[in-house]
Design an enzyme around this catalytic site. Structure first.
Site, PDB file in Angstrom:
ATOM      1  N   SER A  66       1.769  -7.127  -6.868  1.00 20.44           N
ATOM      2  CA  SER A  66       1.833  -5.671  -6.713  1.00 20.44           C
ATOM      3  C   SER A  66       3.239  -5.298  -6.271  1.00 20.44           C
ATOM      4  O   SER A  66       3.970  -6.110  -5.688  1.00 20.44           O
ATOM      5  CB  SER A  66       0.829  -5.206  -5.653  1.00 20.44           C
ATOM      6  OG  SER A  66       1.076  -3.868  -5.256  1.00 20.44           O
ATOM      7  N   TYR A 123      -3.315  -5.120   2.523  1.00 22.93           N
ATOM      8  CA  TYR A 123      -3.127  -5.289   1.083  1.00 22.93           C
ATOM      9  C   TYR A 123      -1.746  -5.852   0.776  1.00 22.93           C
ATOM     10  O   TYR A 123      -1.601  -6.771  -0.046  1.00 22.93           O
ATOM     11  CB  TYR A 123      -3.322  -3.942   0.379  1.00 22.93           C
ATOM     12  CG  TYR A 123      -3.197  -3.996  -1.114  1.00 22.93           C
ATOM     13  CD1 TYR A 123      -4.215  -4.520  -1.903  1.00 22.93           C
ATOM     14  CD2 TYR A 123      -2.059  -3.520  -1.749  1.00 22.93           C
ATOM     15  CE1 TYR A 123      -4.103  -4.568  -3.283  1.00 22.93           C
ATOM     16  CE2 TYR A 123      -1.931  -3.564  -3.126  1.00 22.93           C
ATOM     17  CZ  TYR A 123      -2.956  -4.084  -3.890  1.00 22.93           C
ATOM     18  OH  TYR A 123      -2.835  -4.135  -5.257  1.00 22.93           O
TER      19      TYR A 123
END
Length: 254
Positions: free
Chosen positions: A138, A151
């Site tokens: 990501s 995250y």
């Protein structure tokens, strides 16, 4: 070009969103796709769609955080030419807002789950002369994202594991790369907005879209196209690389 004919591909989280798009495209290109999912209904639906389109696929109901179960399923699959570590969950909050149970939950799925699949797949790839691994990282592995502490931790780990596996298995003919998407419009995103911003869905969708300099979110199909390249023979000279697919977020958002 980009044929996966005769290849066996495992896609975790292949029942929806990015994973579904990857599974469908890989099957279209000739791979026999193994979809690993917790959601049996989503997995079965994707398998049925692939089969209706003339491809071959099967579903495996599996919690990737449980190593014994992961190894058992991969042993049943047998030959693994391609592994796409796509399954993952999100959490909203800074470090003070991240309870231990939430941190552990994100770690168990996003980090340990990917590790478990690598642990199970790499020996099988070695037995068959090599393979291609693609991990879904990501932009959060590269830049600071507000209120995404757990995250971001998990995706930073994915990036580091990608480099480690690529380095360790060069001689075994195993390539390992990752993709770092910015926001991609999936049912997960719609559900996230509805859950956390009830009554403000349109406003938040517009805000999240415009956070990419290109002015919109990405699409699952765009991620799948890059995944196909990285897992195909045409990318045979590519390993240990991360590919931002971010509409200019990392380099132009300043």
């Amino acid at each position: 070009m980009f044929s996966l004919q005769g290849k066996s591909a495992v896609v975790t989280g292949g029942g929806s969103g990015i994973g579904q798009a990857i599974a469908q495209l890989f099957a279209q290109q000739g791979a026999h796709v193994h979809i690993i999912e917790l959601n049996q209904e989503a997995a079965s639906h994707t398998v049925a769609e692939i089969q209706r389109a003339g491809g071959t696929a099967e579903a495996h109901l599996l919690d990737i955080s449980q190593q014994t179960d992961v190894v058992r399923v991969f042993q049943t699959i047998g030959q693994v030419d391609i592994l796409v570590n796509n399954a993952g969950i999100a959490h909203v909050g800074n470090v003070a807002q991240t309870a231990e149970i939430d941190f552990d939950r994100v770690y168990q799925v996003n980090v340990k789950g990917a590790y478990n699949c690598l642990f199970a797949a790499v020996p099988l790839m070695q037995q068959h002369g090599g393979g291609a691994i693609l991990n879904m990282a990501s932009i959060a592995a590269h830049v600071g994202i507000t209120d995404r502490f757990a995250y971001s931790m998990s995706k930073g780990a994915i990036h580091a594991m990608t480099l480690s596996v690529a380095r360790d298995y060069l001689a075994a003919g195993i390539r390992c790369n990752s993709i770092s998407p910015a926001r991609v419009h999936t049912p997960f995103v719609d559900g996230f907005i509805a859950k956390n911003y009830a009554g403000r869905e349109a406003e938040l969708f517009d805000k999240l879209s415009k956070s990419q300099p290109i002015g919109r979110m990405g699409t699952p199909a765009e991620v799948a196209a890059l995944a196909l390249y990285l897992c195909s023979a045409e990318a045979g000279f590519v390993t240990g690389c991360d590919y931002p697919l971010d509409g200019g977020f990392i380099t132009l958002n300043n």
